[in-house]
Design a protein around this motif. Sequence first.
Motif, mmCIF file in Angstrom:
data_model
loop_
_atom_site.group_PDB
_atom_site.id
_atom_site.type_symbol
_atom_site.label_atom_id
_atom_site.label_comp_id
_atom_site.label_asym_id
_atom_site.label_seq_id
_atom_site.Cartn_x
_atom_site.Cartn_y
_atom_site.Cartn_z
ATOM 1 N N LEU A 146 -0.881 -52.930 153.270
ATOM 2 C CA LEU A 146 -1.432 -53.796 152.296
ATOM 3 C C LEU A 146 -1.714 -53.118 150.905
ATOM 4 C CD1 LEU A 146 -4.121 -55.802 154.425
ATOM 5 C CD2 LEU A 146 -1.889 -56.430 154.070
ATOM 6 N N VAL A 147 -1.428 -54.021 149.892
ATOM 7 C CA VAL A 147 -1.748 -53.469 148.555
ATOM 8 C C VAL A 147 -2.813 -54.205 147.794
ATOM 9 C CG1 VAL A 147 -0.634 -52.872 146.418
ATOM 10 C CG2 VAL A 147 0.581 -52.395 148.504
ATOM 11 N N PRO A 148 -3.840 -53.848 147.476
ATOM 12 C CA PRO A 148 -4.145 -52.411 147.178
ATOM 13 C C PRO A 148 -4.820 -51.851 148.553
ATOM 14 C CG PRO A 148 -5.554 -53.339 146.094
ATOM 15 C CD PRO A 148 -4.566 -54.857 146.481
ATOM 16 N N GLY A 149 -4.816 -50.554 148.704
ATOM 17 C CA GLY A 149 -5.900 -49.933 149.546
ATOM 18 C C GLY A 149 -5.604 -49.699 151.283
ATOM 19 N N GLY A 150 -4.247 -50.249 151.541
ATOM 20 C CA GLY A 150 -3.880 -50.213 152.932
ATOM 21 C C GLY A 150 -3.305 -48.992 153.215
ATOM 22 N N THR A 151 -3.531 -48.674 154.553
ATOM 23 C CA THR A 151 -2.578 -47.416 154.930
ATOM 24 C C THR A 151 -1.449 -47.937 155.754
ATOM 25 O OG1 THR A 151 -3.724 -47.888 157.214
ATOM 26 C CG2 THR A 151 -5.084 -46.331 155.689
ATOM 27 N N GLU A 152 -0.522 -46.977 155.725
ATOM 28 C CA GLU A 152 1.216 -47.291 156.168
ATOM 29 C C GLU A 152 1.052 -47.241 157.597
ATOM 30 O OE1 GLU A 152 3.946 -44.520 154.816
ATOM 31 O OE2 GLU A 152 3.955 -45.476 152.863
ATOM 32 N N THR A 153 1.768 -48.352 158.250
ATOM 33 C CA THR A 153 2.021 -48.510 159.640
ATOM 34 C C THR A 153 3.464 -48.587 159.879
ATOM 35 O OG1 THR A 153 -0.191 -49.717 160.157
ATOM 36 C CG2 THR A 153 1.708 -49.854 161.727
ATOM 37 N N ALA A 154 3.936 -47.897 160.670
ATOM 38 C CA ALA A 154 5.623 -47.697 161.043
ATOM 39 C C ALA A 154 5.928 -48.615 162.401
ATOM 40 C CB ALA A 154 6.214 -46.449 161.185
#
Length: 485
Positions: A146-154
């Motif tokens: 998520l933008v802004p502020g999200g963490t990456e998920t693969a």
Amino acid sequence: MSNRIGRPTFVPATQPGVSAERERAARPSGEKANQGHSQVDQFESRATRPHVSASLLSGPAATTAVSAKSLDLQPQLHEATGYEARFEQGGRKATAFVEGQGQVNLPTGPGRGPSFHAEAGKPLTVTADPARFSSQTEKVELVWRLVPGGTETAIPLTDGSRDANGRLNIQPGTFDLPPDATGLVRLSFRTTGADGRVSNQWDPSNDASVASKEGATVSFTEDFKTQVDGTLRAGDKLQLAYDQDRLKALAGGKTPSDVVACVSFNGGPPLEFPLDLQPGQAGNAGGDFLPSVRVPFEATDVQVWFRGKADDNTTWDSANGQNFKFPVGVTRDDAEPGWKNELLKSKSFPNLSADKFVGIGPASERYNCIAWTVGKRDEWVWPGTRVEDFDKLYATQGYKPMDSLDLSNDPSLEKVVIYGRKPMTGNGPLEVTHGALMDEQGRFTSKIGTQPLIRHNSADDLTGPSYGEPVRVYVRPRQSPVSAS
């Protein structure tokens, strides 16, 4: 009638509510692009600005919630239950699904902005053509945040198997967007080559706009009335519920096909949302689609009109060619952290700390601080440099200057404070530099030049080398809220 192209006509904003509208003709006219303003961190009177026009629109107001009619429009009116973003070799495609009913092909935005649409709390499936990836690729992952502020998920998209051409088989990746998601979801493909090298494929048009759970539904009923349920606010969700019997009546009783909702923010190129569901595998008759779209942060108004086919003729429902236009309120506090960070980097406001203000609107060259105080967000207003020039401007809006710098709060009164400082040469009369508007809680809202719109706790928060200090207060009876909060 020919297809509608270009930008729709600008018309005076109408307050959301219930109004009768009938359609007999609909033709858009072009609109000249707004002239850009130079980025400034000093006070706004340094550059030449157009004079204020004689007519000033009322400020944006929160919509009054009314009983929704959207579910009463037709027997089959369906919301999306999930979305798909397809990255094909020849371009991008987007689809909304209604479980057991059908699907709708959604518009993919132009340019290098977000191309896809999705909703908070609903699944998003991402598919990719294997031809997008090199035959030397050993692994492909979908990376989202998520933008802004999200963490990456693969999410793995490959299991190592290959097709007859030697390319990796690409599986769809599906994830549920969080119920509180807002802003954008960033989508990219992370690949690992045979040599172990990892790369990430992303560009801005890979992103999806996320329609939040909060927002407004605008219903267009069979009796040619419009009704707004909820608050129409920048950054939130806009849903459109349309009774296609309206177009049937306008087409002389002929049932329309290929019905499309056209949605334009700030007079920009419209997005076209088909309203006809294609029947699902269950064999149902389809029904009408209830599109949901995220209102852009920069939106100050939205225009809507509808189009359908009847016997090879195009029928329009567009308020007699003027389009249905609704004002858009400002965002929720700090909807985008970058707005606050932009101002905290400035050395112009030494009193403005992070705990004293929130961002409520993005940087914009469409309007400035004085325009905001008189209820406009679509032009630059600057009557001159002298206090007397501002006396005349605010007099046209029903304001009177106060004898003192009375910044106390009275909810029944609307107050504007202007700032000023001595000319840099040290000679000459005081020069006005800024204006701020007091809200019902005694806080202030300020558009900082071409920079963001903020809400700050005190007039003294902006005292400093750029704006100087408060020099005059204007007052009038309070008319309506200026910001949605």
